[in-house]
Design a protein around this motif. Structure first.
Motif, PDB file in Angstrom:
ATOM      1  N   ALA A   1     -12.699   0.903   0.295  1.00  0.00           N
ATOM      2  CA  ALA A   1     -11.619   0.766  -0.682  1.00  0.00           C
ATOM      3  C   ALA A   1     -11.675   1.813  -1.783  1.00  0.00           C
ATOM      4  CB  ALA A   1     -11.572  -0.650  -1.283  1.00  0.00           C
TER       5      ALA A   1
ATOM      6  N   ARG B   1       0.841  -1.202   0.000  1.00  0.00           N
ATOM      7  CA  ARG B   1       0.000   0.000   0.000  1.00  0.00           C
ATOM      8  C   ARG B   1       0.878   1.256   0.000  1.00  0.00           C
ATOM      9  NH1 ARG B   1      -5.287   0.775  -1.158  1.00  0.00           N
ATOM     10  NH2 ARG B   1      -5.971   1.840   0.702  1.00  0.00           N
TER      11      ARG B   1
ATOM     12  N   ILE C   1      -2.629   9.175   2.365  1.00  0.00           N
ATOM     13  CA  ILE C   1      -2.892   8.357   3.551  1.00  0.00           C
ATOM     14  C   ILE C   1      -3.585   7.090   3.074  1.00  0.00           C
ATOM     15  CG2 ILE C   1      -4.090   8.239   5.777  1.00  0.00           C
ATOM     16  CD1 ILE C   1      -4.026  11.272   5.893  1.00  0.00           C
ATOM     17  N   LEU C   2      -3.099   5.939   3.530  1.00  0.00           N
ATOM     18  CA  LEU C   2      -3.586   4.683   2.963  1.00  0.00           C
ATOM     19  C   LEU C   2      -3.983   3.697   4.054  1.00  0.00           C
ATOM     20  CD1 LEU C   2      -0.535   5.077   0.882  1.00  0.00           C
ATOM     21  CD2 LEU C   2      -2.649   4.590  -0.356  1.00  0.00           C
ATOM     22  N   GLY C   3      -5.280   3.465   4.209  1.00  0.00           N
ATOM     23  CA  GLY C   3      -5.748   2.413   5.107  1.00  0.00           C
ATOM     24  C   GLY C   3      -5.449   1.041   4.525  1.00  0.00           C
ATOM     25  N   THR C   4      -5.341   0.050   5.378  1.00  0.00           N
ATOM     26  CA  THR C   4      -4.943  -1.298   4.932  1.00  0.00           C
ATOM     27  C   THR C   4      -5.778  -2.325   5.668  1.00  0.00           C
ATOM     28  OG1 THR C   4      -2.682  -0.428   4.851  1.00  0.00           O
ATOM     29  CG2 THR C   4      -2.948  -2.801   4.594  1.00  0.00           C
ATOM     30  N   TRP C   5      -6.797  -2.848   5.041  1.00  0.00           N
ATOM     31  CA  TRP C   5      -7.703  -3.786   5.699  1.00  0.00           C
ATOM     32  C   TRP C   5      -7.531  -5.202   5.142  1.00  0.00           C
ATOM     33  CZ3 TRP C   5      -9.987  -3.363  10.098  1.00  0.00           C
ATOM     34  CH2 TRP C   5     -11.011  -4.249  10.470  1.00  0.00           C
TER      35      TRP C   5
ATOM     36  N   LEU D   1      -0.024  14.903   0.749  1.00  0.00           N
ATOM     37  CA  LEU D   1       0.164  13.597   1.393  1.00  0.00           C
ATOM     38  C   LEU D   1      -0.788  12.543   0.822  1.00  0.00           C
ATOM     39  CD1 LEU D   1       1.666  12.260   3.844  1.00  0.00           C
ATOM     40  CD2 LEU D   1      -0.364  12.770   5.194  1.00  0.00           C
TER      41      LEU D   1
ATOM     42  N   HIS E   1     -10.316   0.830   4.399  1.00  0.00           N
ATOM     43  CA  HIS E   1      -9.288   0.612   3.366  1.00  0.00           C
ATOM     44  C   HIS E   1      -9.257   1.817   2.424  1.00  0.00           C
ATOM     45  CE1 HIS E   1      -6.486  -2.237   1.537  1.00  0.00           C
ATOM     46  NE2 HIS E   1      -6.937  -1.923   0.360  1.00  0.00           N
ATOM     47  N   LEU E   2      -9.278   2.988   3.043  1.00  0.00           N
ATOM     48  CA  LEU E   2      -9.427   4.228   2.284  1.00  0.00           C
ATOM     49  C   LEU E   2      -8.078   4.780   1.823  1.00  0.00           C
ATOM     50  CD1 LEU E   2     -11.608   6.411   1.520  1.00  0.00           C
ATOM     51  CD2 LEU E   2     -10.940   7.604   3.606  1.00  0.00           C
ATOM     52  N   GLU E   3      -8.077   5.459   0.697  1.00  0.00           N
ATOM     53  CA  GLU E   3      -6.957   6.313   0.293  1.00  0.00           C
ATOM     54  C   GLU E   3      -7.378   7.769   0.433  1.00  0.00           C
ATOM     55  OE1 GLU E   3      -4.919   5.649  -3.502  1.00  0.00           O
ATOM     56  OE2 GLU E   3      -5.779   3.665  -3.553  1.00  0.00           O
ATOM     57  N   ILE E   4      -6.570   8.566   1.113  1.00  0.00           N
ATOM     58  CA  ILE E   4      -6.794  10.006   1.186  1.00  0.00           C
ATOM     59  C   ILE E   4      -5.628  10.678   0.473  1.00  0.00           C
ATOM     60  CG2 ILE E   4      -7.080  11.993   2.719  1.00  0.00           C
ATOM     61  CD1 ILE E   4      -8.048  10.103   4.883  1.00  0.00           C
ATOM     62  N   LEU E   5      -5.941  11.622  -0.419  1.00  0.00           N
ATOM     63  CA  LEU E   5      -4.894  12.167  -1.277  1.00  0.00           C
ATOM     64  C   LEU E   5      -4.918  13.676  -1.303  1.00  0.00           C
ATOM     65  CD1 LEU E   5      -6.206   9.571  -3.607  1.00  0.00           C
ATOM     66  CD2 LEU E   5      -3.743   9.582  -3.275  1.00  0.00           C
TER      67      LEU E   5
END
Lengths: 372, 372, 372, 372
Positions: D276, C179, C306-310, C304, D303-307
């Motif tokens: 996701a 990720r 930011i990446l969650g990882t489930w 930036l 499982h989010l992406e924040i950009l």
């Protein structure tokens, strides 16, 4: 080899295709604002230098001082000069530089296509500067770095010899491995155990891959073996596919990287890639002729990616140097400066060139000031 | 064409390579739990069907009922069945389905290589089911969807005829455009104005690209023109590169997508791509022979990406249907169901097949229950 | 802890939140077609098990047999069964399996969103099966693998203890590093030196990164140090940013990976990331409350990601096992099975659980058949 | 507003935070080699100009001539000057330019982090040049383009008014959509129907997405509606999630793009993203305070992406202009220059600024030479 007798720095000059290299004294350069004058420690002889001497590279402005990678100590700076990381560059520092400079950052290739390696203004030390412009090549006692050249200090634990052992092959390898999106757990086959092939193996290894290197030259296979790589020995069998499947219990490669320059390597290499894998072409830096490909079997049905790799950018150079600072650089732990290099003084540059051309050595290093 | 006389659904059967298609009555299927029986509205004839009839596709279990894409109304369901989006499937609903099913989700290709189009268990309606297994092809009055088939309703504003006008070409085009990473502002050249080529043009257009379509067939160029595309007319000049540069004031394409199936298209197509651009091969679904390529000039120095494109996944099918729901589908506003399709009743399927083979029509649609 | 006396396999059962674990005998399962019965060697206690016992994880169907990762020998198979790589699974083989199974491959999450970790049908051994369904958890002398479970042999040079020392943390780490697009030469800071943090350090190291691990627990910092990582010791200073800049001569991290589960780690972690870098959140597997963030300074101006990882997919599990097979797994060369694990027999599972909860050990391993 | 009386070009000067803008005559610049002097047609007032006047942007070297985007005719060139595409720039040509210049191409941000929008040498017309340096802002009858400014001609079918109607919002939108990896078939929600929000909607639409725009201002919702977008009307309900699910039959967005600048938009926006999916922050160009976020629910489990999205590069500017050349730019076919712009002469710049600040207009355009 004629050596003139005045007192300025000595440099090796190639006057034209097929000509021998001769040494000449140059006037010590006047260092202008933002420039840096290097006292050269090492430079190298790479495959491109062989092609340049053979006249196989287009657009070379003979006479030139060859040598596009080098490392040295700072002799003089034109006022305050900083490295890429913002550190001041001071007399006595050990530094190196990216051979590529003068990309314009304003043209279609630079700004729209994001392909600065294709910028028409791009210049390369040791390749696209005439020796009439001055000391702009590495096979010289001194090198003048113009004010737009990207300069960096060597990290403490990277010796000048280790740096030049990687040489231009290492950033090229970084670029090739990046093009191939090599990642953790990939099986990677490298075709060719020359400097680019061996460095590609090293970079792929540090990207988490299992690496196998294929060659038929005994000298080169031995180098690959010494560095700790699994090898596919094509001197005993030309069936690379069965050698690979034997080594991997039937699998093929996620990524194959071509580093031979031979047209016949293409179809053979593609046959080693698994379905939906990647094939990187990095060895074809000059035109060695055409080959045959089947668009259905080799590309479409295979869902293959083929990726050409031209030139390097600073980021590849930067990552290469960072990699050289790793404690355990090779799978075997053997140092590349021990396993790969043969050192020649500047006045033996013709021998170095012929040894590389005839593949008698893996990597020829030029010690530019051998009297030091 | 022999038609038997019992009362079950009629289906077109291809008994082997080179044989004519014949119509047969089948027993009405017994619908098991999770299965769906479709009353077929439309199916299609695509290039792969031509290859199947010519025996050019490996692994076809003749006799088969051809037709891999179809749309119909639900006749019967085996208990509660849901679409991919979770909506119940009810008698009378207009639905379609992905022809590909039975991928195992457990093998190396599915789980490790992430290449489900290469899964050995994979089955395709109209291609890899024998007619002895039942009504598992689209050229039939009824189709039995097994319990693992991905089914979806057509959106309100996508008519069955519009869906089949896109047919299998549309998800193939989605896949090809995705492989080519086509984005906003790209110049895209499509080689070939058949169904895949035209759909590729449409998908690229809706991805923000400027699209030019190249062909030498007058019928096909006219279709491209009618849909509103710029064309490179290869019937008047075989110098595609100069036609392209004329149209673009000297630029070449960011992406070229091959949709011809002809080996000679490869080198010609690569010459249209700019340095550091992409070349997608999607037309080579069967083996039409080899071609010549220069690894230095065509790949390495060009910093080219070549991308094969095999099969489609559900996501491509899903995106294709979503795209068909757009109000203005083509640059000209002309509807694809008006510009691209010729409709044949089921009993004229041999004519449809030969018209496609001889390129007399752009797209042949089979109306499976023409008496409706 | 009550142990019943009949002769079937013994398993640890958690009857509800806050309850102690008790051991029970179960009937030896009847192995159906495609199923595999394992004689368990090792299972593990991870942070999620602590949360499950505390009732912090939603949707757990108590009573359950906990333990989602395990390794064992094959006791019995239901006919011919194959591993993911196609190798037959035979009585006596040492195998492991992905805890996640039963994803439907047909729903919106599986097919359209490509987020199978969000599939509503998804089941997890040791987490989402009731003990009433049978031996579907790792804290048991035997485990029944249903016919859709992805099974793989351990490579020769991966011992069962090394496998479980990595445990579920290793594929989680692979996912987090992926990720974060960690690559050659990146500076990576890992927040938290628990099992996930340490494994993340290992995976990032083998992806070519320079890794620094931050923690304030002396036990955990020592583990990080023993494995050969640079550490940011937050027990002596809470100013992680100055510790980092000291270690890197003023640079910040390309990637920071959060593996603490503490809300306060977020803003502190973001401050360590360079402009245009990446911040991966992988430690927040249960709800530990909210925190404050400044959208301008922390996200937008910083450019930036930011990446969650489930969750994990099979590919992460596969890559984790491949990585464990590397000769030099840790920067120091110390084996993870030596540095990270404490082994408990099955009947001491409550102690194992409390030792993990109180952070007295880095990793608790359950030896399920300690009499072996 | 004081206007001096000499004969040089008139420009609007902001002397400091909170001050009114005043007009001044400047000496006509001496055009040096490589420079271009523009006779300004249009410039614009954007949200950043409001922040600059309020003193909310760090590092502004007051006094300045605001206005970072502009279009004009070439008055004079310093010798031969070329556009990015290599076309000569001639007196009378209609051209525009990227406001950002002077990035060094040699520092860590430019070369290693590949984040030129973070280069410390970077300068921006209308923002980071003092008016003491000359005519380096758009709110002026003339603008002097220094020799490193990237200049481009407007395509034939892009009128100067259409260009400025897109203005700086359009390349910002291109960048945001690119960060969000918006593709064919995505459901995209844009938060905020100001210039950036509306342009983001347009770019996402041309990338193949279905676009819904959320706002609570009646004026802005009307603009969104006029351009043909679906709207989520937050003036009647603050439950954006239920409005979205109603519009999409229960789905959430693949991508949500924040273009409001309000901290409270963050959590509300995240709630609209599917598991996701991706959340892009582009509206927070100045510090409007902090907000609360739950790392488990909002990031990890999702499982989010924040950009974040800071600044633009030439490629975004280039793609924006290419997009403006499309025939049907908006879903409704209404032209953006008709629907979005209000034109003010240079001497009414204070009114333009307050109308933008009070959101009385969507986009204020400055006609710099209104007597033309």
């Amino acid at each position: 080899m004629v050596v003139t007798n005045n007192s300025g720095p000595l440099a090796a000059v190639l006057t034209g295709p097929g000509e021998p290299i001769t040494l000449h004294n140059f006037a010590k350069p006047n260092v202008k604002r933002g420039e840096v004058l290097l006292h050269t420690m090492y430079s190298e002889v790479c495959g491109t230098d062989v092609h340049i001497q053979q006249g196989k590279l287009a657009g070379v402005p003979y006479p030139i001082i060859p040598g596009h990678f080098a490392v040295g100590t700072v002799e003089e700076t034109g006022g305050d000069v900083q490295s890429v990381s913002g550190r001041p560059i001071i007399r006595g520092d050990i530094v190196t530089f990216l051979d590529v400079h003068a990309t314009c950052h304003r043209c279609w290739q630079c700004q729209v296509n994001k392909a600065p390696t294709k910028c028409p203004s791009r210049k390369v030390y040791g390749v696209s500067h005439s020796s009439n412009e001055g000391l702009l090549g590495g096979w010289s006692e001194m090198i003048l770095l113009q004010n737009d050249v990207a300069i960096t200090h060597l990290p403490e634990n990277v010796s000048p010899l280790r740096f030049i052992a990687g040489g231009c092959a290492m950033p090229t390898a970084v670029h090739a491995v990046e093009r191939g999106k090599v990642g953790l757990g990939d099986i990677v086959v490298v075709q060719g155990a020359g400097p680019v092939g061996l460095c590609t193996g090293i970079v792929a290894y540090h990207s988490g891959a299992r690496v196998l290197i294929a060659d038929k030259s005994t000298v080169r296979l031995e180098a690959a073996h010494t560095l700790g790589f699994e090898v596919l020995d094509l001197s005993t069998s030309d069936n690379a596919q069965s050698l690979l499947e034997y080594a991997t219990q039937g699998q093929r490669a996620d990524v194959v990287i071509e580093a031979t320059g031979s047209p016949s390597a293409i179809q053979s290499g593609i046959s080693l890639v698994r379905d939906a894998g990647r094939y990187v072409v990095v060895g074809h830096y000059s035109d060695a002729g055409s080959t045959t490909i089947n668009p259905h079997l080799d590309i479409n049905k295979k869902h293959l990616e083929i990726l050409g790799t031209w030139g390097v950018e600073y980021i590849h150079f930067h990552k290469a140097i960072g990699l050289l600072a790793r404690k355990e650089l090779t799978p075997s732990g053997i140092k590349i400066e021990d396993a790969m290099t043969t050192i020649y003084p500047l006045h033996e540059v013709n021998k170095a060139l012929s040894d590389v051309r005839e593949r008698r050595v893996v990597k020829a290093v030029i010690c530019a000031n051998s009297g030091d």
